[in-house]
Design a protein around this motif. Structure first.
Motif, PDB file in Angstrom:
ATOM      1  N   ARG A 141       2.354   4.299  -0.777  1.00  0.00           N
ATOM      2  CA  ARG A 141       2.400   5.279   0.312  1.00  0.00           C
ATOM      3  C   ARG A 141       1.592   4.800   1.521  1.00  0.00           C
ATOM      4  O   ARG A 141       1.995   5.015   2.662  1.00  0.00           O
ATOM      5  N   ILE A 142       0.464   4.137   1.261  1.00  0.00           N
ATOM      6  CA  ILE A 142      -0.294   3.559   2.377  1.00  0.00           C
ATOM      7  C   ILE A 142       0.529   2.468   3.057  1.00  0.00           C
ATOM      8  O   ILE A 142       0.553   2.361   4.293  1.00  0.00           O
ATOM      9  N   TRP A 143       1.207   1.661   2.255  1.00  0.00           N
ATOM     10  CA  TRP A 143       2.052   0.597   2.808  1.00  0.00           C
ATOM     11  C   TRP A 143       3.184   1.187   3.651  1.00  0.00           C
ATOM     12  O   TRP A 143       3.530   0.648   4.708  1.00  0.00           O
ATOM     13  N   PHE A 196       1.670   2.067   6.866  1.00  0.00           N
ATOM     14  CA  PHE A 196       1.367   0.831   7.602  1.00  0.00           C
ATOM     15  C   PHE A 196       2.611   0.276   8.284  1.00  0.00           C
ATOM     16  O   PHE A 196       2.566  -0.127   9.453  1.00  0.00           O
ATOM     17  N   TRP A 202      -1.953  -0.727  13.999  1.00  0.00           N
ATOM     18  CA  TRP A 202      -2.862  -0.576  12.863  1.00  0.00           C
ATOM     19  C   TRP A 202      -4.262  -1.130  13.143  1.00  0.00           C
ATOM     20  O   TRP A 202      -5.264  -0.459  12.866  1.00  0.00           O
ATOM     21  N   GLY A 213       0.563  10.666   7.810  1.00  0.00           N
ATOM     22  CA  GLY A 213      -0.336  10.446   6.675  1.00  0.00           C
ATOM     23  C   GLY A 213      -0.519  11.687   5.834  1.00  0.00           C
ATOM     24  O   GLY A 213      -0.633  11.621   4.602  1.00  0.00           O
ATOM     25  N   LEU A 237      -1.845  11.292   2.022  1.00  0.00           N
ATOM     26  CA  LEU A 237      -2.984  10.388   2.184  1.00  0.00           C
ATOM     27  C   LEU A 237      -4.156  11.108   2.841  1.00  0.00           C
ATOM     28  O   LEU A 237      -5.306  10.737   2.631  1.00  0.00           O
ATOM     29  N   CYS A 281      -9.748  12.044   4.001  1.00  0.00           N
ATOM     30  CA  CYS A 281      -9.000  11.029   3.248  1.00  0.00           C
ATOM     31  C   CYS A 281      -8.856  11.458   1.788  1.00  0.00           C
ATOM     32  O   CYS A 281      -9.760  12.065   1.209  1.00  0.00           O
ATOM     33  N   VAL A 317      -7.963   5.030   0.248  1.00  0.00           N
ATOM     34  CA  VAL A 317      -7.345   5.334   1.535  1.00  0.00           C
ATOM     35  C   VAL A 317      -8.315   5.028   2.673  1.00  0.00           C
ATOM     36  O   VAL A 317      -7.963   4.390   3.669  1.00  0.00           O
ATOM     37  N   CYS A 364      -8.679   1.282   3.256  1.00  0.00           N
ATOM     38  CA  CYS A 364      -7.501   0.690   3.889  1.00  0.00           C
ATOM     39  C   CYS A 364      -7.413   1.051   5.369  1.00  0.00           C
ATOM     40  O   CYS A 364      -6.871   0.286   6.162  1.00  0.00           O
ATOM     41  N   LEU A 365      -7.954   2.224   5.730  1.00  0.00           N
ATOM     42  CA  LEU A 365      -7.939   2.628   7.136  1.00  0.00           C
ATOM     43  C   LEU A 365      -8.989   1.886   7.955  1.00  0.00           C
ATOM     44  O   LEU A 365      -8.761   1.517   9.099  1.00  0.00           O
ATOM     45  N   ILE A 416      -4.756  -3.271   3.286  1.00  0.00           N
ATOM     46  CA  ILE A 416      -3.463  -2.838   2.761  1.00  0.00           C
ATOM     47  C   ILE A 416      -2.516  -4.018   2.574  1.00  0.00           C
ATOM     48  O   ILE A 416      -1.725  -4.051   1.628  1.00  0.00           O
TER      49      ILE A 416
END
Length: 419
Positions: A204-206, A209, A216, A263, A268, A283, A288, A291-292, A298
């Protein structure tokens, strides 16, 4: 007692591969003075601690120069003779190896010889003794983990005599084999990285992204200036947002609000509040947040997931300590971080991930770490999310580094015949 004799290679896995497959009581190594000084301690320790070899012996051979092992470059000038092929050395080598083999046989031991990674002249010596002493010879093709029996005397070969074992070689042991250690105190905190829940989270993060890839890094830089509190909540003031994004054409304030809403839909973020003077959100967890605030994380996690499908023995965000000792004081350790490492059989793969368009320095950094901790059988991959110049792609090919996109698909080199 089962005794294995072999040449001491500068390539660690060549010295150990037989003992990782069969129970061997004693190993006898022959090598140059230079190789003994470098390899003796680590080789003996690993054989004892991991392979269960109870005794190791090391004998110096009267080589006039360091052997032309493939793990080291050939520094001879053009036309200079190869010292490993000097025939006058052969009688002395034969005498040392024969005396050792005869002594072990006289003691009632079963003696074998492993020619994996063997110096040319030493291989010739073992070959000459094979018929004279009925000495069983074998070698391994390391890349395919294939045992090759070179002869079969009446006394039998190693697979028929020795107990077959499986000394599991994971990444920790691989790095230790090469005299280093993984520093887990600096390892990225991603709990349960291999479970389905975390895999879904990373996917989901990908997904987020890929929607906002261009902006990003800018988003990550902004969030670094507004640290999360103990509940992982981030508060972005309007002034901070304007100051951070005023030079950005791609990631605008409108894009930031859309990013946060997407998000939230992807679960997320939660508790999203968009007000005139502030943006506030929480978050879902530390993965998460990491990765942010760490822009490249990520991409590393995505590559790790792809790699694990082929090589489950993989790690992400690995800090490698050069001397194998974790010191307490800051600054005492010599460390390198490698984004992703995998080990498939006896072939490691070292991967560096770059969100931008890397240059030649990224190639040299990856090559240096791989030479130290991977060895001659290691593979190298540079993931360049924004591609790479044709000049650097050619340089990478010369250095045997594969340059790929973010899905591990290699970039095409134009005019490859010019390499």
């Amino acid at each position: 007692m089962i005794v294995l004799m072999k040449y001491l290679s500068r390539e660690h896995v060549e010295n150990l591969i037989s003992a990782l497959h069969f129970h061997i009581d004693k190993m006898i190594f022959f090598g140059s003075r230079e190789d003994l000084a470098v390899m003796r301690q680590d080789t003996g320790r690993f054989l004892r601690d991991v392979c269960g070899v109870t005794e190791t012996c090391f004998y110096e051979l009267p080589l006039s120069a360091p052997s032309r092992n493939a793990a080291r470059p050939d520094t001879r000038s053009a036309g200079q003779p190869d010292p490993s092929g000097q025939p006058e050395l052969l009688p002395a080598l034969l005498e040392i190896i024969r005396e050792t083999a005869v002594s072990e046989c006289s003691a009632g031991n079963q003696v074998f010889a492993d020619l994996t990674g063997c110096d040319t002249l030493v291989s010739l010596s073992f070959g000459m003794l094979a018929q004279e002493l009925s000495l069983p010879l074998h070698l391994y093709r390391v890349e395919s983990d294939q045992l090759i029996l070179l002869n079969k005397p009446l006394s039998g070969v190693l697979p028929e005599i020795a107990e077959k074992i499986t000394a599991h070689l994971d990444l920790d042991k691989w790095i230790r084999m090469r005299g280093g250690v993984i520093n887990y105190r600096m390892h990225k905190e991603i709990k349960g990285i291999d479970n389905r829940e975390t895999e879904s989270l990373i996917n989901r993060i990908w997904q987020l992204f890929t929607r906002y890839e261009e902006g990003w890094p800018a988003m990550s830089g902004l969030l670094q200036k507004a640290p999360a509190d103990s509940t992982l909540t981030i508060r972005l003031e309007a002034g901070l947002i304007r100051d951070s994004l005023k030079k950005q054409r791609i990631f605008t304030e409108d894009a930031l609000r859309a990013f946060l809403k997407d998000g939230e839909e992807l679960r997320l973020f939660c508790n999203l509040r968009i007000r005139k003077g502030t943006l506030t959100f929480t978050c879902a967890n530390k993965t998460v947040l990491n990765c942010l605030t760490e822009a490249g994380s990520i991409l590393e996690l995505h590559i790790y997931q792809l790699l694990r499908r082929e090589a489950p023995n993989s790690k992400v965000g690995v800090h490698l300590d050069w001397d194998g000792v974790i010191h307490r004081r800051s600054g005492e350790d010599v460390l390198n971080e490698i984004d992703v490492i995998s080990l498939k059989g006896f072939v490691p793969t070292f991967i560096s991930c770059k969100l931008g368009r890397p240059g030649k320095n990224a190639l040299y950094e990856l090559s240096a770490v791989t030479r130290r901790f991977g060895g001659k059988y290691a593979k190298m991959i540079l993931v360049a999310a924004k591609g790479m110049s044709q000049t650097d792609l050619r340089r990478a090919a010369d250095m045997q580094i594969t340059v790929t996109d973010r899905d591990l698909k290699p970039f095409r080199i134009e005019n490859p015949d010019s390499l």
